[in-house]
Write an enzyme that holds these catalytic residues in place. Structure first.
Site, short mmCIF file in Angstrom:
data_model
loop_
_atom_site.label_atom_id
_atom_site.label_comp_id
_atom_site.label_asym_id
_atom_site.label_seq_id
_atom_site.Cartn_x
_atom_site.Cartn_y
_atom_site.Cartn_z
N ALA A 90 0.83 -1.21 0.00
CA ALA A 90 0.00 0.00 0.00
C ALA A 90 0.87 1.26 0.00
CB ALA A 90 -0.97 -0.04 1.17
N SER A 91 0.57 2.22 0.87
CA SER A 91 1.27 3.51 0.81
C SER A 91 2.72 3.47 1.29
CB SER A 91 0.49 4.56 1.61
OG SER A 91 -0.66 4.96 0.90
N VAL A 92 3.16 2.38 1.85
CA VAL A 92 4.60 2.22 2.10
C VAL A 92 5.34 2.25 0.77
CG1 VAL A 92 6.36 0.61 2.99
CG2 VAL A 92 4.31 1.08 4.33
N SER A 93 4.62 2.00 -0.33
CA SER A 93 5.19 2.11 -1.68
C SER A 93 5.71 3.51 -1.98
CB SER A 93 4.13 1.77 -2.73
OG SER A 93 3.57 0.50 -2.55
N LYS A 94 5.14 4.52 -1.34
CA LYS A 94 5.48 5.91 -1.70
C LYS A 94 6.96 6.21 -1.50
CE LYS A 94 0.95 8.13 -1.16
NZ LYS A 94 0.08 6.98 -1.03
#
Length: 450
Positions: A90-94
């Site tokens: 999820a937003s750890v991808s950012k």
């Protein structure tokens, strides 16, 4: 005599091969797990209480002290969740998207001060927005999700190009003037992925593979289409709880959740899959300077606040200061049943990674706080069972007659009245009349006692 010798030889070879296979299995287990009895008891108890299903890793002063998986990764296949199991982070991808941008700056292929129109085209209508503002969530651009949920054909997967086309043609109004305010923005990071493509000539996926995943041997980090995750080996799809079935199910099968599939084509803001094992390598990567230099890391790990407001966001990371640990960089993620978390102390090299694929939102913040506290020498606090969560798990086996005894048997749990009332409304919405009636009795009893 020869036959006896031949039989003995075959038996010897059989048991030798069996022993080798057993030894290999043992070695795999040793490689993918690192035991800490205190943390193991804690996560085992969480799993038994249906508060956690996933994997975790902890470093203290740069030394790995714990790495282990708990529960089931794929409910259909009944495969175990281990440290090498991948799931969408999820937003750890950012932070990976931000790293790609900063690596391109190191290669002199862009500057974070550049206007995004340089890479997205002159027809991109938001002329004042810079790459830095996309990275720091200060661009003021609107979110795209509501429009796509209402207007997109759910049988078609939406990709970054479709989202970019929406901004170029529909030109949704800005939330605030570029640079002035902080608004957490998935839009910004989708556009950053397109900028990586324009500046490098390669997709975000291929760029990260070449520059990070392959050099660091992050073999379980990749982008994958959502329709492929359910049968992929050693993969943990995300699940969400069905109030009607009282069990975890595929998220997009639940009412109003179809967008989890048709918005699964976008990348940059999320969608990267990784594992505990690979995120440990990622942590190591961020302490080295051979690929990602000190100046880039300083930019990533420094706050970039707006001109009219405050923000704790760097480039792909939340940045804070801890009185004991110094600078902390962290991020959470939530998408389609997955809950992810990484927290790094730059000075002490402490690390906490927690990945969960059963959407245990009621307890995840307490679990994170407890493990962070453990690194400060505090006892591991176990979350108190919440009545709303326990009822959800039990509802399909209960009747109205059983409610008084069930209530008495669980009198010492957290009778979270607000959440119980919200749950009752949820049952009413889906027509689960009996469950709503049972909750009404429980709520009335609580309010009478108080």
């Amino acid at each position: 005599m020869y036959k006896i010798y031949q039989t003995a030889l075959l038996l010897f070879l059989f048991f030798s091969l069996t022993n080798c296979k057993a030894q290999k299995r043992t070695n795999v287990k040793t490689a993918t797990e690192l035991q800490n009895d205190t943390l193991d008891r804690y996560f085992s108890k969480l799993y038994a209480a249906k508060m956690f299903n996933g994997a975790a890793a902890v470093k203290r002063n740069g030394k790995l002290i714990f790495k282990k998986g708990y529960g089931i990764a794929n409910l259909k296949k009944q495969t175990p969740f281990i440290a090498t199991t991948s799931l969408e982070i999820a937003s750890v991808s950012k932070q990976f998207t931000a790293t790609a941008i900063l690596l391109l700056q190191q290669e002199n292929k862009l500057r974070v001060t550049d206007l995004v129109t340089t890479y997205l085209g002159d027809d991109f209508p938001y002329k004042e927005v810079t790459i830095s503002q996309l990275l720091s969530h200060t661009s003021g651009l609107a979110d795209y999700e509501d429009y796509f949920k209402e207007n997109w054909d759910p049988s078609i997967i939406a990709y970054n190009k479709d989202i970019l086309h929406y901004f170029k043609t529909k030109k949704p109004a800005i939330i605030s003037v570029a640079g002035e305010k902080y608004h957490y923005s998935n839009t910004g990071y989708i556009l950053l992925a397109e900028i990586v493509n324009a500046a490098s000539g390669s997709t975000l996926e291929h760029y990260l593979s070449q520059k990070v995943f392959e050099p660091m041997q992050m073999n379980s980090s990749f982008f994958i289409g959502r329709d492929s995750i359910w049968d992929k080996k050693n993969y943990a799809p995300g699940y969400m709880f069905s109030l009607t079935e009282c069990k975890n199910v595929i998220p997009e099968t639940l009412p109003n959740n179809g967008y989890y599939r048709f918005l699964s084509g976008r990348l940059g803001s999320g969608r990267l899959s990784s594992s505990i094992e690979d995120l440990l390598k990622w942590d190591q990567f961020l302490y080295g300077d051979t690929i990602f230099n000190a100046a880039s890391k300083d930019l990533a790990f420094s706050k970039h606040p707006p001109t009219k407001g405050t923000s704790d966001y760097g480039y792909g990371w939340h940045v804070s200061n801890d009185s004991l640990k110094g600078k902390i960089v962290s991020h959470t993620g939530s998408w389609a049943g997955n809950l992810t978390y990484i927290r790094r102390s730059i000075a002490t090299k402490d690390l906490v990674i927690i990945l969960n694929n059963t959407y245990n939102t009621a307890y995840i913040k307490e679990i994170r706080a407890a493990v962070n506290g453990f690194l400060n020498g505090e006892p591991l606090g176990f979350p108190k069972v919440k009545a709303s969560e326990l009822f959800k798990n039990s509802a399909c086996k209960l009747t109205l007659k059983m409610i008084p005894k069930w209530s008495e048997d669980n009198k010492n749990i957290d009778w979270d009245l607000t959440n119980l009332k919200a749950l009752q409304k949820d049952y009413d919405k889906i027509g689960a009349t009996l469950k709503a009636e049972m909750l009404a009795v429980l709520i009335k009893n609580i309010e009478t006692e108080n």
